[in-house]
Design a protein around this motif. Structure first.
Motif, mmCIF file in Angstrom:
data_model
loop_
_atom_site.group_PDB
_atom_site.id
_atom_site.type_symbol
_atom_site.label_atom_id
_atom_site.label_comp_id
_atom_site.label_asym_id
_atom_site.label_seq_id
_atom_site.Cartn_x
_atom_site.Cartn_y
_atom_site.Cartn_z
ATOM 1 N N GLU A 455 0.804 -1.221 0.000
ATOM 2 C CA GLU A 455 0.000 0.000 0.000
ATOM 3 C C GLU A 455 0.836 1.270 0.000
ATOM 4 O O GLU A 455 0.348 2.342 -0.360
ATOM 5 N N ASN A 456 2.102 1.160 0.406
ATOM 6 C CA ASN A 456 2.950 2.349 0.429
ATOM 7 C C ASN A 456 3.538 2.678 -0.941
ATOM 8 O O ASN A 456 4.251 3.670 -1.090
ATOM 9 N N TYR A 457 3.247 1.852 -1.940
ATOM 10 C CA TYR A 457 3.802 2.049 -3.280
ATOM 11 C C TYR A 457 2.733 2.611 -4.217
ATOM 12 O O TYR A 457 1.611 2.107 -4.273
ATOM 13 N N GLN A 458 3.098 3.655 -4.952
ATOM 14 C CA GLN A 458 2.190 4.244 -5.930
ATOM 15 C C GLN A 458 2.524 3.674 -7.313
ATOM 16 O O GLN A 458 3.498 4.088 -7.940
ATOM 17 N N LYS A 460 2.750 2.753 -11.249
ATOM 18 C CA LYS A 460 2.603 3.441 -12.525
ATOM 19 C C LYS A 460 1.582 2.671 -13.352
ATOM 20 O O LYS A 460 1.304 1.498 -13.073
#
Length: 661
Positions: A455-458, A460
């Protein structure tokens, strides 16, 4: 009414004996802890200690519920029949006595097994049957307090059985209020489901398993976590799965080497390089979960970004795409890459304590390196926690250390471990702090089903193509999640590479990365995709400072496979170093290179690709150099794959034969 009263009595009696059994096992664990754990080692490991007892208690309840399951199920069947239930009540104390006897005996045995072998009961316990049983029993009698142990077992069994008998007598006085049959049915179903959950040891998708027993980097806590019965079950599974390593003569091995390697030994030496001798670089080899070319071909920087921050590295550094994974499974690949082993079960087999002179990390050990294994998952997986140190690894780092070092990682803990980024962060931390050159072998886990991006990764943008959906078939609904996890893992690697390049480590770190195997779930049988179905990329960063002091040639079209990784790394990092390889080549060799890529299901060469199942048919390369033509031609070397596999088998068996002498 008889059924309801009897149901409550049998449920109460079994629940009580299960709880009593779990307490008995817990007491054994506490004694183990008191006698073996160094209190000074617990500082900063309080969470690990809690997990050892928490996970251990779950193992205890699992064993106890399975042990009393026959009695519980039989009680449900005869609860409506007074005569049958009466006989069952008489049997229950004797049944419990047998269980208490076994629990106590094996707990004591497990403790003394640990004091002797430094491990809980493992596959070597079967030496009692495989070796001279009389001699083993004589040794046990002379080395251990057998009589005292038997007296303790008898006393504990008597006490526990007395308590159970007393409980049964008290339960006869229970006053049970009758309820409607429909409500009673619900109660029975819930009770059975609860019992089954305890037997699984978990309420999640995955039941309580072996790798859950690794709770700390302080190994004694890992050893006290499982009880004797689960350890014995693991040992039995290992014993059944272990390969049969029949002895093989040296003459046979030499002849096979001559046939495949064109030389009588697997020994090679890197060139003398004064720069590398004086400037030993750190070396990182990242084995990336599911990093398959069969997905990488979908990469599109604008619409389907599968590389993330790894893209600049793929553009600037060395990348070989005509490259095969050694196998289609992680442990198989690791065994083959690190130990030249054709047996994936070697770390859990009867040869698990044999030191292999062909271990790929030994040239680094001999050159003064510290060798470290880092995984974002659990080091107990496949017994690697115990096996890798024997083969030259100095430190083992897994999810337990990473969680302690980066507490925020626990919030994103997935099915297989913590997110990959924390493994890379710790690797960089070690390199910055180490006064010695490090050889780090790093295993990622995030890009694994069930595919979940932390969840901490956005992420692409990713977009499954028609091709991907077709190849996924019934898994097509997971296509986007699969691509997201694939991108995340590559991005974590890319961030690591970029961070190293922007730091003081830039000129003294060699980084390699490859996939452990193809991305599974995709159909590997498309006629024009045979060459990429088992393919993985091989990425390599060699600092300019090393390149300028080394003769090398980079040709992205060179053929290779996992067997070539360590020879390539040796030449980029070690001076005048002896090493062992079964036909592995330096892919940066300045000389012309004729090579083949080996997977245990197929082979690629300069001419094309062929399957082990159909070695006579070779499919030439298509114009893009990645796909293949669909019309086969006669294969000029149909015997190569079979002969190479035979060499792996012979050489491993010969090493084990020598090691057991």
């Amino acid at each position: 009414m008889n059924f309801q009263k009897n149901f409550y009595q049998i449920t109460g009696a079994v629940s009580f004996t299960v709880l009593l059994s779990a307490v008995l096992l817990l007491i054994g664990r506490v004694i183990f802890f008191y006698l073996q754990v160094d209190p000074d080692m617990l500082s900063g490991r309080e969470v690990d200690l809690f997990r050892a007892f928490w996970v251990g208690s779950r193992f205890d309840l699992k064993v106890a519920t399975i042990g009393f399951a026959p009695l519980f199920l039989l009680g449900l069947l005869v609860a409506a029949f007074p005569v049958g239930f009466s006989k069952l009540r008489k049997i229950l104390p004797y049944y419990a006595a047998v269980l208490f006897f076994l629990l106590t005996t094996f707990s004591i045995g497990n403790y003394y097994y640990y004091t002797t072998f430094g491990n809980y009961i493992d596959v070597f316990v079967f030496g009692l049957f495989d070796d001279d049983t009389g001699a083993v029993l004589t040794s046990v009698w002379s080395d251990y307090p057998v009589l005292v142990a038997l007296l303790a077992v008898a006393a504990i069994t008597f006490l526990m059985t007395f308590i159970v008998s007393r409980f049964l007598r008290l339960s006869e006085r229970w006053s049970i209020k009758s309820m409607h049959w429909s409500l009673m049915t619900v109660v029975v179903v819930i009770t059975v489901l609860a019992y089954a959950s305890l037997a699984r040891g978990s309420l999640t998708i995955l039941p309580l398993k072996r790798y859950h027993a690794s709770v700390s980097d302080y190994d004694v806590l890992n050893k006290l976590t499982p009880n004797a019965f689960v350890a014995l079950e693991w040992a039995r599974a290992d014993y059944n799965k272990q390969a049969t390593f029949e002895p093989v003569t040296e003459d046979l091995v030499v002849a096979q080497m001559q046939k495949v390697l064109q030389q009588p030994t697997p020994e090679y030496t890197t060139p003398v390089n004064s720069y590398l001798a004086e400037n030993k670089p750190h070396v990182v080899m990242a084995l990336m979960e599911g990093f398959g070319t069969n997905v990488l071909v979908e990469d599109d920087a604008n619409n389907n970004d599968l590389l993330g921050s790894l893209r600049p590295a793929f553009h600037d550094d060395f990348v070989f795409k005509r490259f095969l994974a050694g196998t289609t499974a992680t442990i198989d690949t690791m065994a083959m890459m690190l130990f030249h082993s054709s047996s994936p079960n070697i770390s859990r087999s009867s040869a698990q304590k044999v030191r292999l002179p062909s271990s790929a990390v030994l040239p680094y050990k001999k050159a003064g390196y510290e060798v470290v294994y880092i995984t974002a998952g659990n080091a107990m997986w496949r017994n690697l926690l115990n096996y890798l140190p024997l083969q030259g690894f100095d430190r083992i780092i897994d999810e337990n250390t990473l969680i302690r070092e980066y507490p925020e990682s626990e919030a994103y803990y997935g099915t297989w471990g913590v997110p990959d980024e924390f493994a890379f962060k710790y690797a960089e931390k070690l390199m910055k702090e180490s006064e010695k050159p490090l050889m780090i072998y790093l295993l990622t886990v995030t890009n694994h089903s069930p595919f979940m991006v932390p969840e901490n990764y956005q992420p692409k943008p990713v977009q499954p193509s028609q091709r991907l959906n077709t190849l996924l078939g019934p898994m097509a609904e997971h296509g986007k999640a699969l691509l997201g996890a694939y991108q995340y893992a590559n991005n974590a690697l890319g961030d690591f590479v970029a961070s190293v390049k922007s730091s003081a480590l830039k000129d003294r770190t060699v980084i390699a990365a490859t996939g452990d195997h193809r991305m599974r779930y995709l159909d590997p049988n498309q006629p024009d995709e045979l060459a990429i179905s088992f393919s993985v990329p091989f990425y390599l960063y060699v600092p300019d400072a090393i390149r300028s002091h080394t003769d090398f040639t980079y040709d992205e079209k060179r053929i290779g496979s996992h067997k070539d990784i360590f020879p390539t790394l040796y030449h980029a990092s070690l001076s005048d170093a002896d090493y062992i390889s079964l036909g592995g080549k330096n892919l940066l060799s300045a000389k012309p290179l004729h090579n083949f890529g080996y997977n245990n299901g197929q082979v690629i060469s300069d001419e094309g690709v062929y399957l082990m199942a159909k070695p006579d048919q070779l499919y030439p390369w298509a114009s893009d150099g990645l796909h293949n033509l669909t019309q086969p031609e006669p294969n000029p070397t149909p015997e190569l794959a079979a002969e190479y596999h035979k060499l792996q088998d012979y050489y491993l068996r010969w090493q084990i034969t020598e090691g057991l002498r």
